[in-house]
Design an enzyme around this catalytic site. Structure first.
Site, PDB file in Angstrom:
ATOM      1  N   SER A  71      52.591  63.672  -7.931  1.00 21.99           N
ATOM      2  CA  SER A  71      53.149  63.665  -8.052  1.00 21.99           C
ATOM      3  C   SER A  71      54.366  64.287  -9.408  1.00 21.99           C
ATOM      4  CB  SER A  71      54.215  63.524  -6.362  1.00 21.99           C
ATOM      5  OG  SER A  71      55.692  62.542  -7.141  1.00 21.99           O
ATOM      6  N   LYS A  72      54.102  63.253 -10.082  1.00 16.86           N
ATOM      7  CA  LYS A  72      54.480  63.501 -11.360  1.00 16.86           C
ATOM      8  C   LYS A  72      53.945  64.537 -12.693  1.00 16.86           C
ATOM      9  CE  LYS A  72      57.439  59.913 -11.253  1.00 16.86           C
ATOM     10  NZ  LYS A  72      57.727  59.548  -9.364  1.00 16.86           N
ATOM     11  N   ASN A  73      54.387  65.017 -13.424  1.00 20.91           N
ATOM     12  CA  ASN A  73      53.844  65.691 -14.485  1.00 20.91           C
ATOM     13  C   ASN A  73      52.990  65.085 -14.968  1.00 20.91           C
ATOM     14  OD1 ASN A  73      57.019  65.941 -14.243  1.00 20.91           O
ATOM     15  ND2 ASN A  73      57.075  66.822 -16.509  1.00 20.91           N
ATOM     16  N   PHE A 127      52.676  58.136 -10.650  1.00 16.69           N
ATOM     17  CA  PHE A 127      52.173  58.737  -9.255  1.00 16.69           C
ATOM     18  C   PHE A 127      51.559  60.066  -9.200  1.00 16.69           C
ATOM     19  CE2 PHE A 127      54.419  59.694  -4.846  1.00 16.69           C
ATOM     20  CZ  PHE A 127      53.916  59.303  -4.065  1.00 16.69           C
TER      21      PHE A 127
END
Length: 364
Positions: A185-187, A183
């Site tokens: 916004s993930k790292n 997704f």
């Protein structure tokens, strides 16, 4: 000063030329599904995680769903997990007809409390599904021993822990299967939905390979009822570009977490606990405070974003009410009333952290 929870545009601008060239290359190749970029990404992530197999899928939720199916979890089975997580963790269990059994969390790490698991075991328990919440690995060594003792599968929810390690091994490599979300916004995030399943088990790998592609080993020959869940090459090339920087991104997250903690420690705010057993990658920087509403209002007034992950634990959600009647998880319930996540991303500046902390401390 406006400070968002995450600055996706800032990160994009820093690698814009590489991203755009990669996308143009895919467009020129006209290979979009199960193409060379996807295969290359799978090899790179398998090597990074220290496993033999990796398979791109359409989302982190699909990764969990297909992993459970591949492991043979189905109707009438029980899977032990945490109620302090995003609903996808438990949704995936329900998708396969199994029952999520929620146990309480450790008050320091917010991860599943391993000491509570054995009391929750029944003859129907088939697997444990730990979540590495906010980027901190769960107690994987203890979980692995428990699974061996009771002949259970372990399926890791690594949606928030790409790049985190427990001991010398990466999250995702301890369980029978590891499930990642990409997704945005993930790292490690793409520019849409995407996910990955990793495993060291050859049979599970074969199961996943069929399940993600209509149950097919060979085109137009179908061994099982499968799904259409494949990571496309446009997203794969974006992820391959970002993979070059993931360790730097995670190092900057840890540095930013250190700046936060040095300013907030001793103020009455409970800063994130960092276990010495693993490498925390700070997908979120999540504090505990008593007067959360007041503090969040003060931050908002200054243009500073914040978020509550997760205000209603899963055992208290309407969708699971019937199965969870009478379930009490006191630590989970208390933590859910007090947690507040502050802006966290590699591009966050120290002066921005100073502003956030000054505003927060003034509200206290």
């Amino acid at each position: 000063m406006s400070i968002p929870m995450v600055d996706l545009k800032g990160q994009y601008n820093s690698i814009k030329e590489e991203i755009c060239q990669g996308l143009l290359d895919v467009l020129e190749s006209s290979q979009f599904i199960l193409g060379p970029q996807g295969r290359a990404l799978e090899r790179e992530i398998a090597a990074y995680c220290g496993v033999r197999h990796a398979f791109g899928v359409a989302s982190g939720t699909d990764a969990l769903h297909l992993a459970l199916l591949a492991a043979g979890i189905g109707a009438g089975d029980e899977v032990i997990t945490t109620a302090f997580t995003f609903i996808a963790t438990a949704e995936a269990i329900a998708y396969v007809g199994a029952k999520p059994v929620f146990v309480d969390i450790d008050p320091a790490t917010f991860n599943i409390d391993v000491s509570k698991i054995e009391d929750a075991l029944t003859p129907r328990t088939r697997a444990i599904l730990p979540v590495h919440l906010f980027g901190q690995p769960a107690d994987l060594e203890s979980l692995a021993r428990l699974c061996d003792k009771h002949n259970l599968k372990m399926i890791e929810d690594c949606a928030q822990s790409f790049g985190a390690a427990y001991g010398e091994r990466m999250t995702g490599s301890w369980g029978d299967l590891g499930c990642f979300s990409f997704f945005p916004s993930k790292n490690l995030g793409c520019y849409g939905d995407g996910g990955m399943i990793v495993t060291d088990d050859d049979q599970l790998a074969e199961n996943i390979q069929m399940l993600r592609n209509h149950g097919s080993r060979e085109r137009y020959y179908h061994a099982v009822v499968g799904y259409n869940s494949r990571l496309d090459d446009m997203q794969a090339t974006i992820l391959r570009t970002k993979m070059k920087y993931i360790d730097t991104y995670n190092r900057l997250r840890r540095e930013n977490a250190g700046h936060y903690s040095s300013r907030l420690d001793g103020s009455g705010v409970t800063v994130p606990f960092v276990s010495g057993d693993g490498t925390h990658v700070f997908h979120q920087y999540t504090i505990r405070v008593k007067d959360r509403e007041k503090i969040q209002k003060a931050l908002t007034a200054q243009g500073i974003a914040s978020a509550i992950y997760y205000p209603v634990p899963l055992h208290q959600q309407e969708v699971f009410a019937a199965d969870c009647a009478g379930v009490s998880l006191p630590v989970t319930e208390q933590v859910a009333k007090e947690v507040l996540s502050l802006p966290m991303y590699p591009e966050l500046k120290e002066e921005q952290i100073d502003t956030i902390c000054r505003t927060l401390l003034a509200a206290l």
